[in-house]
Design an enzyme around this catalytic site. Structure first.
Site, mmCIF file in Angstrom:
data_model
loop_
_atom_site.group_PDB
_atom_site.id
_atom_site.type_symbol
_atom_site.label_atom_id
_atom_site.label_comp_id
_atom_site.label_asym_id
_atom_site.label_seq_id
_atom_site.Cartn_x
_atom_site.Cartn_y
_atom_site.Cartn_z
ATOM 1 N N HIS A 9 19.513 -35.933 -7.171
ATOM 2 C CA HIS A 9 18.778 -36.388 -5.981
ATOM 3 C C HIS A 9 17.284 -36.090 -6.084
ATOM 4 C CE1 HIS A 9 22.520 -37.411 -4.031
ATOM 5 N NE2 HIS A 9 22.989 -36.234 -4.380
ATOM 6 N N TRP B 152 -2.572 -2.818 -1.675
ATOM 7 C CA TRP B 152 -2.197 -4.226 -1.833
ATOM 8 C C TRP B 152 -2.999 -4.947 -0.756
ATOM 9 C CZ3 TRP B 152 -0.046 -8.152 1.100
ATOM 10 C CH2 TRP B 152 0.472 -9.246 0.385
ATOM 11 N N GLU C 126 18.195 -17.043 -7.665
ATOM 12 C CA GLU C 126 17.744 -15.701 -8.051
ATOM 13 C C GLU C 126 17.189 -15.714 -9.486
ATOM 14 O OE1 GLU C 126 16.984 -13.092 -6.655
ATOM 15 O OE2 GLU C 126 17.172 -11.478 -8.088
ATOM 16 N N ASN D 49 -1.710 2.118 5.642
ATOM 17 C CA ASN D 49 -0.804 1.088 5.121
ATOM 18 C C ASN D 49 -0.363 0.262 6.320
ATOM 19 O OD1 ASN D 49 1.314 -0.397 4.007
ATOM 20 N ND2 ASN D 49 2.759 1.289 4.173
ATOM 21 N N GLY D 50 -0.669 -1.027 6.309
ATOM 22 C CA GLY D 50 -0.272 -1.877 7.427
ATOM 23 C C GLY D 50 -1.387 -2.858 7.757
ATOM 24 N N CYS E 84 0.844 -1.189 0.000
ATOM 25 C CA CYS E 84 0.000 0.000 0.000
ATOM 26 C C CYS E 84 0.885 1.247 0.000
ATOM 27 C CB CYS E 84 -0.954 0.102 1.167
ATOM 28 S SG CYS E 84 -2.056 -1.285 1.325
ATOM 29 N N LYS F 290 13.396 -14.628 -10.461
ATOM 30 C CA LYS F 290 13.085 -13.578 -11.438
ATOM 31 C C LYS F 290 12.094 -14.100 -12.468
ATOM 32 C CE LYS F 290 14.117 -10.772 -9.810
ATOM 33 N NZ LYS F 290 14.844 -10.624 -8.610
ATOM 34 N N GLU G 289 8.476 -14.700 -10.842
ATOM 35 C CA GLU G 289 7.693 -13.557 -10.366
ATOM 36 C C GLU G 289 7.188 -12.660 -11.478
ATOM 37 O OE1 GLU G 289 9.776 -10.965 -7.620
ATOM 38 O OE2 GLU G 289 11.614 -11.148 -8.753
ATOM 39 N N ARG H 169 4.044 -0.268 -4.791
ATOM 40 C CA ARG H 169 3.773 -0.814 -3.460
ATOM 41 C C ARG H 169 2.487 -1.632 -3.403
ATOM 42 N NH1 ARG H 169 6.803 1.705 0.425
ATOM 43 N NH2 ARG H 169 5.355 1.003 2.012
ATOM 44 N N LYS I 62 6.287 -4.168 -3.971
ATOM 45 C CA LYS I 62 7.726 -3.932 -3.863
ATOM 46 C C LYS I 62 8.212 -3.979 -2.414
ATOM 47 C CE LYS I 62 11.688 -2.603 -5.560
ATOM 48 N NZ LYS I 62 12.396 -3.724 -6.175
HETATM 49 C C1 F6R Z 1 12.212 -10.143 -5.727
HETATM 50 C C2 F6R Z 1 11.994 -9.119 -4.735
HETATM 51 C C3 F6R Z 1 11.658 -9.539 -3.351
HETATM 52 C C4 F6R Z 1 12.434 -8.700 -2.339
HETATM 53 C C5 F6R Z 1 11.971 -9.023 -0.919
HETATM 54 C C6 F6R Z 1 12.772 -8.270 0.124
HETATM 55 O O1 F6R Z 1 12.528 -9.607 -6.966
HETATM 56 O O2 F6R Z 1 12.075 -7.953 -5.010
HETATM 57 O O3 F6R Z 1 11.901 -10.896 -3.167
HETATM 58 O O4 F6R Z 1 13.793 -8.962 -2.486
HETATM 59 O O5 F6R Z 1 10.619 -8.680 -0.792
HETATM 60 O O6 F6R Z 1 12.654 -6.894 -0.044
HETATM 61 P P1 F6R Z 1 13.694 -5.894 0.573
HETATM 62 O O7 F6R Z 1 14.994 -6.126 -0.090
HETATM 63 O O8 F6R Z 1 13.136 -4.533 0.268
HETATM 64 O O9 F6R Z 1 13.755 -6.172 2.035
#
Ligand code: F6R
Length: 613
Positions: A509, A73, A486, A99-100, A2, A490, A493, A27, A608
């Site tokens: 395994h 969100w 990673e 937000n929360g 949010c 990517k 997501e 967000r 985010k």
């Molecule tokens: C993946 C991504 C998330 C963040 C995670 C932690 O692309 O962006 O997995 O890495 O939500 O976020 P931060 O780094 O802001 O604590």
């Protein structure tokens, strides 16, 4: 999760709020809403993006110099028009954006229902504003006092802004565990509120970060802050150095693509002023007071989530190699609910792009309570994690707006590498020659990333072959095992293709059972100390008709004969390879997602900054 925006001043509030919400859409983007004070309170809200809200509002009368806005969100209640913020009190004289999460909302709701309140949404926020309203009635007090009392009773996380129809030139804001920044404009005559500074910097670079348990009462020419114990505090104004261009797309189709391409610069910025190979200088200015503690650590525990956790895993290999200190890497969300054993000589490194991730913050609090010393590696300056940790080093990657983290990862790995090198050097684990060679090599990394970015068209061709896959397997070893994780993250997501990352040797395994003609298997097969082993793994996949895409070292003439596709990266020291091998995976995921018609900057269900558990 949010985004919230508010404005009080002499300008038109509507364009400022709409633009601010668009900047905060990363967000959350399942619904948006706005409240404007124009004679009475007008509230507009709509499921969908901020642009859907704008369209819905059409040519509504938006003349107003006071307003608040929200992009959601969903936590409590599905995304729809009713659950969108702002929410009204029962008498419709108060509105709130939030937000929360209010954890005790169900208990409060029951009590309010017994007092005759009716609720139209499923949200905790509607309960929150009704609760404030009821306190004001019961205590016959000012709104700010009712907000204060409410905050002593709600449990959970919040950044809120409240407007009252009875006091049209006033905003009341408060925070606990969710961020809130107040921009102070034009000789303190106008105020901008937002979840982060990006909606504000266009108007002013002077900001006040509200602290947990603080309440701000904002009126024309006046910003007053007090804590929930009613103790006034003097607002501390910070001057930001952020540039407006850094939060715009700058000619790219998406923030994600822009941020991938920014990496030569962001990695360079991260080292600027800290590392100079010529003079042998390496220093992280933010780590000073507790440096001795760090150097004498008997163990280092990395805390993070998602991509930041992957950066921690890379760092585990790097620290153990260069600093010779045992490292553990913990998901912050798991650590916070454990009964951890913390020794006085342990150091924690909390890694977070946003600096606001709720689980990471809670893990830090626990580690602190147990007597740990915490270092932060954050991107967002002034963020909660940056302020909660004992000391730390910023990544200086600039704002990362695309939901999928790219440049933050390479900046985190760069900072962590510098930390490991600094510790290793000071502890005498690295020779002068090794230290100097690694500094020189680090300085070449931005140019090497640039070279990989030039392979964009080739990577796009591979993406076109992979775009219809339903599953993908990412395999790597050593420093590049976390890069496999990673790469898989990517892909899933932003393109919604199911992908798994594994240490390559683990393939036999279990995951090998999945391999057939339809399964793309992505190897990190660079010339490091596990090269021969990876070559054998590739042969095992080919024997089962898997499609192999391999990231190889420039000039490799063996793997191109075995793999279906190869992507070459320049040679570097093993310890620095993750900074290069991750780049093709970022581009590949980007192109696949675009080919599948996905919104790369705003993937479904994600946000985010994860400020809820
Ligand atoms: C993946 C991504 C998330 C963040 C995670 C932690 O692309 O962006 O997995 O890495 O939500 O976020 P931060 O780094 O802001 O604590």
């Amino acid at each position: 999760m949010c985004g919230i925006v508010g404005y009080l001043g002499e300008q038109e509030a509507f364009p400022i709020i709409i633009k601010g919400l668009k900047r905060l859409e990363y967000r959350g983007y399942d619904s948006a809403g706005i409240a404007l004070m124009n004679g009475s309170l007008s509230v507009y809200k709509k499921q969908g993006k901020v642009s859907d809200l704008e369209e819905f509002m059409g040519d509504a009368n938006v003349k107003s110099t006071v307003g608040i806005g929200h992009t959601r969100w969903a936590t409590h209640g599905e995304p729809n028009d009713t659950n969108a913020h702002p929410h009204f009190s029962a008498d419709r004289k108060l509105v709130m954006i939030h937000n929360g999460i209010i954890e005790n909302y169900a208990v409060l709701k029951q009590k309010l229902i017994l007092r005759g309140h009716e609720f139209i949404s499923d949200t905790d926020t509607e309960v929150f504003i009704h609760f404030i309203e009821q306190i004001q009635i019961d205590n016959q007090c000012e709104l700010e006092e009712a907000v204060r009392i409410a905050l002593t009773e709600v449990i959970g996380a919040y950044a809120i802004i409240v407007i009252s129809a009875e006091n049209p030139k006033q905003l009341i804001a408060a925070r606990k565990s969710s961020p809130l920044v107040i921009g102070v404009g034009r000789n303190s005559q106008e105020f901008f509120l937002a979840s982060d500074a990006t909606p504000i910097i266009e108007y002013t670079q002077d900001v006040v970060y509200l602290n947990d348990h603080e309440i701000a009462v904002i009126k024309p020419n006046s910003l007053q802050i007090k804590d929930i114990g009613n103790k006034p505090t003097t607002p501390y104004v910070t001057h930001l150095e952020m540039e407006l261009e850094s939060i715009e797309k700058g000619g790219f189709d998406s923030f994600m693509l822009k941020e991938i391409h920014e990496q030569p610069n962001s990695v360079h910025d991260c080292m600027r002023g800290r590392l100079n190979a010529e003079t042998g200088h390496l220093q992280l200015g933010g780590i000073n007071k507790y440096l001795e503690h760090l150097l004498n650590s008997q163990r280092i525990i990395m805390l993070g989530c998602g991509t930041s956790w992957h950066a921690g895993l890379v760092a585990e290999y790097i620290f153990e190699e260069l600093a010779r200190i045992p490292v553990e890497v913990e998901y912050a969300s798991e650590f916070r609910y454990r009964n951890p054993i913390v020794h006085a000589k342990d150091s924690f490194i909390a890694i977070s792009q946003s600096g606001e991730t709720a689980d990471t913050l809670a893990a830090i609090e626990l580690a602190k309570k147990e007597g740990g010393t915490i270092f932060g590696v954050c991107n967002v300056v002034g963020s909660s994690i940056a302020r909660t940790t004992h000391e730390g080093a910023y990544t200086h990657a600039g704002p990362e707006i695309g939901v999928a983290s790219t440049k933050a990862f390479t900046a985190q790995v760069t900072v962590l590498t510098m930390m490991a090198l600094m510790i290793g050097r000071k502890r005498g684990n690295i020779s002068d020659t090794q230290f100097s060679e690694l500094l020189y090599e680090l300085e070449t990394i931005p140019a090497k990333i640039e070279k990989i970015l030039q392979l964009n068209d080739h990577i796009k061709d591979i993406a076109s072959e992979m775009q219809h896959a339903e599953n993908a397997l990412y395999l790597g070893r050593g420093y590049n095992f976390p890069v496999a994780l990673e790469g898989a993250l990517k892909l899933k997501e932003i393109s919604y293709i199911h992908a798994e990352g594994y240490p390559a040797a683990e393939m036999k395994h279990g995951p090998i059972a999945l391999i057939d003609e339809a399964m793309p298997v992505l190897f990190i097969a660079i010339k490091d100390n596990s090269y021969e082993k990876i070559v054998s793994n590739i042969q095992e996949v080919k024997a089962r008709k898997g499609r192999v895409i391999a990231i190889v070292t420039e000039g490799d003439d063996l793997i191109p004969k075995m793999a279906d596709y190869v992507i070459e990266v320049p040679a570097t020291y093993d310890v620095l390879t993750p900074l290069l091998t991750v780049i093709p995976f970022q581009l590949l995921s980007y192109h696949i997602a675009i080919m599948r018609g996905c919104n790369v900057d705003q993937p479904r269900n994600l946000a985010k900054s994860v400020t809820v558990e």
